[in-house]
Design a protein around this motif. Structure first.
Motif, PDB file in Angstrom:
ATOM      1  N   ALA A  45       0.838  -1.205   0.000  1.00 51.04           N
ATOM      2  CA  ALA A  45       0.000   0.000   0.000  1.00 51.04           C
ATOM      3  C   ALA A  45       0.873   1.257   0.000  1.00 51.04           C
ATOM      4  N   SER A  46       1.905   1.274   0.837  1.00 49.32           N
ATOM      5  CA  SER A  46       2.794   2.432   0.889  1.00 49.32           C
ATOM      6  C   SER A  46       3.601   2.566  -0.396  1.00 49.32           C
ATOM      7  N   LEU A  47       4.021   1.458  -0.959  1.00 49.90           N
ATOM      8  CA  LEU A  47       4.746   1.506  -2.232  1.00 49.90           C
ATOM      9  C   LEU A  47       3.839   2.051  -3.335  1.00 49.90           C
ATOM     10  N   ASN A  48       2.560   1.686  -3.306  1.00 46.53           N
ATOM     11  CA  ASN A  48       1.612   2.219  -4.286  1.00 46.53           C
ATOM     12  C   ASN A  48       1.472   3.732  -4.152  1.00 46.53           C
ATOM     13  N   VAL A  49       1.449   4.236  -2.917  1.00 46.40           N
ATOM     14  CA  VAL A  49       1.395   5.687  -2.706  1.00 46.40           C
ATOM     15  C   VAL A  49       2.610   6.334  -3.345  1.00 46.40           C
ATOM     16  N   GLN A  50       3.782   5.797  -3.067  1.00 42.39           N
ATOM     17  CA  GLN A  50       5.005   6.387  -3.608  1.00 42.39           C
ATOM     18  C   GLN A  50       5.034   6.325  -5.135  1.00 42.39           C
ATOM     19  N   THR A  51       4.582   5.230  -5.702  1.00 44.52           N
ATOM     20  CA  THR A  51       4.556   5.097  -7.160  1.00 44.52           C
ATOM     21  C   THR A  51       3.641   6.157  -7.774  1.00 44.52           C
ATOM     22  N   LYS A  52       2.469   6.373  -7.180  1.00 45.84           N
ATOM     23  CA  LYS A  52       1.540   7.406  -7.671  1.00 45.84           C
ATOM     24  C   LYS A  52       2.183   8.789  -7.643  1.00 45.84           C
ATOM     25  N   LEU A  53       3.055   9.014  -6.670  1.00 45.28           N
ATOM     26  CA  LEU A  53       3.690  10.322  -6.498  1.00 45.28           C
ATOM     27  C   LEU A  53       4.920  10.515  -7.370  1.00 45.28           C
ATOM     28  N   GLY A  54       5.382   9.457  -8.040  1.00 49.50           N
ATOM     29  CA  GLY A  54       6.536   9.572  -8.922  1.00 49.50           C
ATOM     30  C   GLY A  54       7.842   9.076  -8.341  1.00 49.50           C
ATOM     31  N   PHE A  55       7.819   8.480  -7.144  1.00 50.62           N
ATOM     32  CA  PHE A  55       9.042   7.890  -6.586  1.00 50.62           C
ATOM     33  C   PHE A  55       9.450   6.705  -7.442  1.00 50.62           C
ATOM     34  N   THR A  56      10.757   6.499  -7.542  1.00 48.75           N
ATOM     35  CA  THR A  56      11.276   5.343  -8.262  1.00 48.75           C
ATOM     36  C   THR A  56      12.217   4.570  -7.356  1.00 48.75           C
ATOM     37  N   GLU A  57      12.303   3.286  -7.616  1.00 50.05           N
ATOM     38  CA  GLU A  57      13.193   2.426  -6.831  1.00 50.05           C
ATOM     39  C   GLU A  57      14.638   2.712  -7.203  1.00 50.05           C
ATOM     40  N   ILE A  58      15.476   2.846  -6.166  1.00 53.29           N
ATOM     41  CA  ILE A  58      16.906   3.085  -6.413  1.00 53.29           C
ATOM     42  C   ILE A  58      17.769   1.990  -5.793  1.00 53.29           C
ATOM     43  N   GLY A  59      17.139   1.011  -5.162  1.00 54.77           N
ATOM     44  CA  GLY A  59      17.913  -0.072  -4.583  1.00 54.77           C
ATOM     45  C   GLY A  59      17.108  -0.857  -3.573  1.00 54.77           C
ATOM     46  N   ARG A  60      17.784  -1.859  -3.027  1.00 51.85           N
ATOM     47  CA  ARG A  60      17.210  -2.706  -1.985  1.00 51.85           C
ATOM     48  C   ARG A  60      18.209  -2.759  -0.844  1.00 51.85           C
ATOM     49  N   SER A  61      17.684  -2.835   0.351  1.00 51.26           N
ATOM     50  CA  SER A  61      18.549  -2.886   1.523  1.00 51.26           C
ATOM     51  C   SER A  61      17.800  -3.603   2.639  1.00 51.26           C
ATOM     52  N   THR A  62      18.387  -3.595   3.809  1.00 53.59           N
ATOM     53  CA  THR A  62      17.660  -4.007   5.001  1.00 53.59           C
ATOM     54  C   THR A  62      17.669  -2.819   5.952  1.00 53.59           C
ATOM     55  N   MET A  63      16.625  -2.759   6.754  1.00 52.70           N
ATOM     56  CA  MET A  63      16.493  -1.660   7.704  1.00 52.70           C
ATOM     57  C   MET A  63      15.931  -2.248   8.989  1.00 52.70           C
ATOM     58  N   HIS A  64      16.423  -1.741  10.104  1.00 53.16           N
ATOM     59  CA  HIS A  64      15.922  -2.218  11.388  1.00 53.16           C
ATOM     60  C   HIS A  64      14.532  -1.647  11.643  1.00 53.16           C
ATOM     61  N   CYS A  65      13.620  -2.506  12.039  1.00 51.82           N
ATOM     62  CA  CYS A  65      12.263  -2.116  12.412  1.00 51.82           C
ATOM     63  C   CYS A  65      12.137  -2.285  13.917  1.00 51.82           C
ATOM     64  N   LEU A  66      11.965  -1.167  14.637  1.00 57.52           N
ATOM     65  CA  LEU A  66      11.866  -1.229  16.101  1.00 57.52           C
ATOM     66  C   LEU A  66      10.692  -2.088  16.558  1.00 57.52           C
ATOM     67  N   ALA A  67       9.540  -1.925  15.914  1.00 54.38           N
ATOM     68  CA  ALA A  67       8.345  -2.668  16.326  1.00 54.38           C
ATOM     69  C   ALA A  67       8.529  -4.174  16.169  1.00 54.38           C
ATOM     70  N   ARG A  68       9.259  -4.589  15.161  1.00 53.11           N
ATOM     71  CA  ARG A  68       9.493  -6.010  14.905  1.00 53.11           C
ATOM     72  C   ARG A  68      10.780  -6.506  15.556  1.00 53.11           C
ATOM     73  N   ASN A  69      11.610  -5.572  16.022  1.00 53.81           N
ATOM     74  CA  ASN A  69      12.920  -5.892  16.580  1.00 53.81           C
ATOM     75  C   ASN A  69      13.694  -6.818  15.642  1.00 53.81           C
ATOM     76  N   ALA A  70      13.722  -6.410  14.367  1.00 47.94           N
ATOM     77  CA  ALA A  70      14.356  -7.246  13.354  1.00 47.94           C
ATOM     78  C   ALA A  70      14.822  -6.394  12.186  1.00 47.94           C
TER      79      ALA A  70
END
Length: 179
Positions: free
Chosen positions: A135-160
């Motif tokens: 859903a969030s990616l769809n919002v960004q796509t509608k706004l003109g954001f483009t993918e520039i890469g893939r990574s990992t990011m720490h999520c505090l809520a998931r502790n992962a």
């Protein structure tokens, strides 16, 4: 400073301490917090108050946050900017679950991005989503954001560490898609 952005259905304004209860209510939902990198779960009223104490009217645009308010329904979410680890501005946002699926985030983000590109000379804004957050990616796509890469990011809520899709929106793309 009083800063407010009005859209067809929303008011984006600077956060106030009296928003704390609604912010805590919406962010104390794993369905919301689990999509965000910097929000713990559970999320308490004290967390909201601590965050609100960091919000000042004199912050630069790269550190400005807006409360998303739905008239007649109250605080629905937040959208704002922070400086990323690479020293570039990052836009982040969340919307309380009762407000999902109504197009509010796309509307709020358009207003916040118009404001940002109007008041800064930045050439781009970074963002991204956890790879399961379509859903969030769809919002960004509608706004003109483009993918520039893939990574990992720490999520505090998931502790992962979570797989992340890195995105950008350039000033030229923003201006071009508005024509």
């Amino acid at each position: 400073m009083s800063l407010a952005l009005n859209t067809g259905r929303l008011i984006l304004r600077l956060p106030r301490m009296e928003d704390a209860e609604r912010i805590a209510f919406h962010l104390n939902n794993f369905g919301v917090a689990g999509n965000l990198a910097r929000v713990p779960y559970p999320y308490f009223l004290a967390d909201a108050k601590a965050w609100l104490r960091t919000r000042h009217a004199d912050l630069p645009p790269q550190e400005t946050n807006f409360t998303i308010e739905v008239p007649g329904e109250g605080v629905a979410g937040s959208i704002g900017y922070h400086m990323g680890s690479a020293g570039e501005p990052v836009i982040g946002y969340w919307l309380g679950q009762p407000f999902w699926g109504r197009g509010y985030m796309t509307e709020a983000a358009r207003a916040a991005l118009d404001w940002y590109f109007d008041v800064t000379a930045e050439d781009r804004v970074l963002s991204g989503v956890f790879d399961f957050n379509t859903a969030s990616l769809n919002v960004q796509t509608k706004l003109g954001f483009t993918e520039i890469g893939r990574s990992t990011m720490h999520c505090l809520a998931r502790n992962a560490e979570v797989r992340h899709i890195d995105t950008e929106l350039t000033r030229d793309a923003w201006i071009g898609q508005k024509r």
